[in-house]
Motif scaffolding. Structure first.
Motif, short mmCIF file in Angstrom:
data_model
loop_
_atom_site.label_atom_id
_atom_site.label_comp_id
_atom_site.label_asym_id
_atom_site.label_seq_id
_atom_site.Cartn_x
_atom_site.Cartn_y
_atom_site.Cartn_z
N HIS A 278 22.31 -17.63 -38.76
CA HIS A 278 21.76 -17.23 -37.47
C HIS A 278 22.15 -18.25 -36.39
O HIS A 278 22.68 -17.91 -35.34
CB HIS A 278 20.24 -17.12 -37.60
N GLY B 121 18.89 -18.82 -42.00
CA GLY B 121 18.76 -19.42 -40.68
C GLY B 121 20.02 -20.15 -40.25
O GLY B 121 20.37 -20.16 -39.07
N PRO C 110 17.31 -13.39 -31.16
CA PRO C 110 18.15 -12.57 -32.03
C PRO C 110 19.63 -12.76 -31.69
O PRO C 110 19.97 -13.09 -30.55
CB PRO C 110 17.68 -11.14 -31.73
N THR D 32 10.55 -11.88 -44.90
CA THR D 32 11.92 -12.08 -44.40
C THR D 32 12.93 -11.55 -45.42
O THR D 32 12.81 -11.87 -46.62
CB THR D 32 12.19 -13.57 -44.13
N TYR E 43 18.66 -13.00 -45.29
CA TYR E 43 18.61 -13.81 -44.06
C TYR E 43 18.81 -15.28 -44.36
O TYR E 43 18.16 -15.84 -45.25
CB TYR E 43 17.27 -13.62 -43.34
N LYS F 97 14.15 -20.41 -42.95
CA LYS F 97 13.63 -19.05 -42.82
C LYS F 97 12.78 -18.89 -41.57
O LYS F 97 12.66 -17.79 -41.03
CB LYS F 97 12.82 -18.67 -44.07
N GLU F 98 12.18 -19.99 -41.11
CA GLU F 98 11.34 -19.93 -39.92
C GLU F 98 12.16 -19.88 -38.64
O GLU F 98 11.62 -19.63 -37.56
CB GLU F 98 10.36 -21.11 -39.90
N TRP F 99 13.47 -20.11 -38.74
CA TRP F 99 14.33 -20.00 -37.56
C TRP F 99 14.40 -18.56 -37.08
O TRP F 99 14.71 -18.31 -35.92
CB TRP F 99 15.74 -20.51 -37.88
N ARG F 100 14.11 -17.63 -37.95
CA ARG F 100 14.11 -16.21 -37.55
C ARG F 100 13.07 -15.95 -36.45
O ARG F 100 13.28 -15.09 -35.59
CB ARG F 100 13.81 -15.35 -38.78
#
Length: 271
Positions: A31, A28, A122, A22, A26, A114-117
């Protein structure tokens, strides 16, 4: 190692690799913030443009737009994100090769921003979802009233927000969520959808499974209302799906027993 253990191991290995790759920029939180700010911003703007809307304008626009959103969610998920013949190959590859690799039915919960990616759509998705509402909104605005047009766009933005919320709840592990009507149905159906043997054929609605019940892609042998309020029960699961899951379990049990026999015979062979 039986098949279930292989699925778990593959998911964990992919998850580790994906998180490590990642980009450092980035976040989350950003996002999620974009999704919330955009959808809530559209809702607030459209609501601010309403001028004493009637109940007919609300009812006659919200209900059809909600049903359209439910169909669009189901059809897009089934025919674009889970069909190798999809004309949107990049979306198919990202969904199947990323989301379903990252989250299996045994590794469904997420951990850390980070796992929300891999969890959230998107950032361009809510924009496209709202833009898809513009043609019918403009049409109803011209043929009926400006209020009706704004309500149409507002409904689609709210639908996307609901979609992301219910989908996220399906990837959380908390016993309270399993006792909330409708939410528990969505959660139960999503677990089966992430089983690799069922992900291309069952439970494509990520909010309320209206279209799954209507078009036969639910794993439950129930009508619309029965499916919506099924909760966590597997009692009404279709016989063919029940048999397939039983075969999976039998194969896993057999593999585990064979592994135990091999492990147990090890000392004798060495001796």
């Amino acid at each position: 190692m039986n098949r279930e253990e292989e699925i778990i191991a593959r998911s964990r290995a992919f998850r580790k690799q994906y998180v490590e790759s990642t980009p450092r920029w980035y976040r989350g939180e950003m996002h999620l913030a974009f999704t919330l700010v955009f959808t809530i911003g559209v809702i607030v703007y459209c609501a601010s443009r309403l001028e004493s809307p009637s109940w007919q304008e609300w009812a006659c626009v919200v209900v059809p737009m909600f049903l359209f959103g439910n169909w669009a969610e189901w059809a897009g998920h089934r025919y674009l994100l889970h069909s190798p013949r999809s004309w949107l190959k990049s979306a198919y590859k990202r969904h199947v090769a990323t989301h379903h690799q990252f989250f299996s039915h045994k590794t469904l919960q997420y951990q850390g921003q980070k796992e929300w990616r891999a969890l959230l759509f998107p950032p361009f998705a809510p924009v496209l979802f709202v833009l898809a509402a513009l043609p019918p909104a403009i049409l109803v605005g011209v043929l009926w009233s400006a209020n009706a047009g704004y309500i149409a766009v507002l409904t689609m933005a709210a639908y996307f927000l609901m979609y992301e919320g219910l989908h996220t709840l399906s990837h959380l592990q908390h016993p309270v969520l399993d006792r909330i009507p409708l939410v528990n149905t969505v959660r139960r159906m999503h677990v089966l959808h992430h089983n690799p043997d069922f992900m291309h054929t069952r439970n494509f609605n990520l909010t309320f499974p209206l279209c799954d019940a209507l078009f036969g892609t639910s794993d439950l042998d129930k009508g619309v209302l029965g499916t919506l309020f099924n909760g966590m029960s597997d009692q009404a699961r279709k016989p063919q799906d029940r048999a397939r899951l039983a075969a999976q379990q039998l194969a896993q049990t057999g593999a585990a027993a064979a592994g135990a026999r091999v492990h147990g015979s090890g000392p004798d062979r060495r001796a």
